[in-house]
Design a protein around this motif. Structure first.
Motif, mmCIF file in Angstrom:
data_model
loop_
_atom_site.group_PDB
_atom_site.id
_atom_site.type_symbol
_atom_site.label_atom_id
_atom_site.label_comp_id
_atom_site.label_asym_id
_atom_site.label_seq_id
_atom_site.Cartn_x
_atom_site.Cartn_y
_atom_site.Cartn_z
ATOM 1 N N TYR A 131 0.820 -1.206 0.000
ATOM 2 C CA TYR A 131 0.000 0.000 0.000
ATOM 3 C C TYR A 131 0.858 1.262 0.000
ATOM 4 O O TYR A 131 2.016 1.266 0.408
ATOM 5 C CB TYR A 131 -0.919 0.023 1.226
ATOM 6 N N SER A 152 -2.323 0.614 -4.366
ATOM 7 C CA SER A 152 -2.098 -0.784 -4.035
ATOM 8 C C SER A 152 -1.209 -1.397 -5.108
ATOM 9 O O SER A 152 -1.242 -0.975 -6.259
ATOM 10 C CB SER A 152 -3.441 -1.524 -3.982
ATOM 11 N N ALA A 161 -4.656 -2.630 1.272
ATOM 12 C CA ALA A 161 -4.264 -1.228 1.043
ATOM 13 C C ALA A 161 -5.368 -0.291 1.516
ATOM 14 O O ALA A 161 -5.101 0.712 2.190
ATOM 15 C CB ALA A 161 -3.955 -0.990 -0.435
ATOM 16 N N CYS A 165 -4.803 2.278 4.613
ATOM 17 C CA CYS A 165 -4.841 3.711 4.323
ATOM 18 C C CYS A 165 -6.021 4.408 4.989
ATOM 19 O O CYS A 165 -5.905 5.572 5.382
ATOM 20 C CB CYS A 165 -4.836 3.963 2.821
#
Length: 192
Positions: A131, A152, A161, A165
């Motif tokens: 990520y 990703s 990812a 995030c």
């Protein structure tokens, strides 16, 4: 690059004068994000897929968005090719550069694409293999232009990812509910 920034400020100033604000300019200020320490540009090299993004008027595509970051020691930065499909299913591609500047840490870079003025490209966090959480925002007095990206290494929505995030953006004061899912399917052709 600096001239693009002045042109951008001029456009915003004229928008204020005419009292019609561009859609990408919203009330508020940018989040004060903490960028990644000890960022390794060489490890960032390669293909990344955008799986979630804040709506971005500068990107003409809405699905299958992917980028190839080609690192160059000589340029101390990346040549970047980003591609995807428009809402009309046209395959579109943009090419430009993303590179660190002397004023900031290596993870706080500058975007240099022909159709985009000099926006920051701030890598808040990445593990290089799964990520990358990227924030791009400029303050304009009491308004901001704010963009966020979940990258990703695989074109998987809702995967590791996205989960990582979402946590990283929230911890840095960025509203993750503003992110939209970028569709990736078997029909995608990754040609960036």
């Amino acid at each position: 690059m600096l001239s693009s920034l002045f042109i951008g400020f001029g456009l915003v100033a004229s928008a204020f004068a005419s009292q019609a604000l561009p859609d990408f300019l919203v009330p508020g200020n940018c989040a004060n994000v903490k960028v990644q320490d000890k960022f390794d540009l060489r490890r960032y090299h390669g293909r990344w897929y955008q799986t979630e993004i804040m709506e971005n008027a500068y990107q003409p595509y809405t699905k299958c968005i992917n980028s190839f970051y080609d690192y160059s020691d000589a340029d101390y930065g990346f040549r970047v090719a980003t591609a995807g499909f428009s809402p009309k299913d046209e395959h579109l591609k943009l090419e430009g550069k993303i590179y660190p500047t002397k004023e900031f840490a290596a993870s706080h870079m500058l975007i240099d694409f022909p159709t985009v003025m000099g926006y920051p490209y701030q890598v808040i966090e990445t593990d290089y293999e799964t990520y990358s959480c990227v924030y791009s925002c400029l303050d304009w007095n009491t308004y901001k232009t704010e963009f966020g990206f979940v990258f990703s290494r695989t074109p998987q929505n809702g995967g590791p990812a996205t989960q990582k995030c979402a946590e990283v953006f929230r911890r840095n004061g960025v509203d993750f509910s503003k992110f939209l899912t970028v569709p990736h399917s078997a029909e995608c052709s990754y040609r960036a």
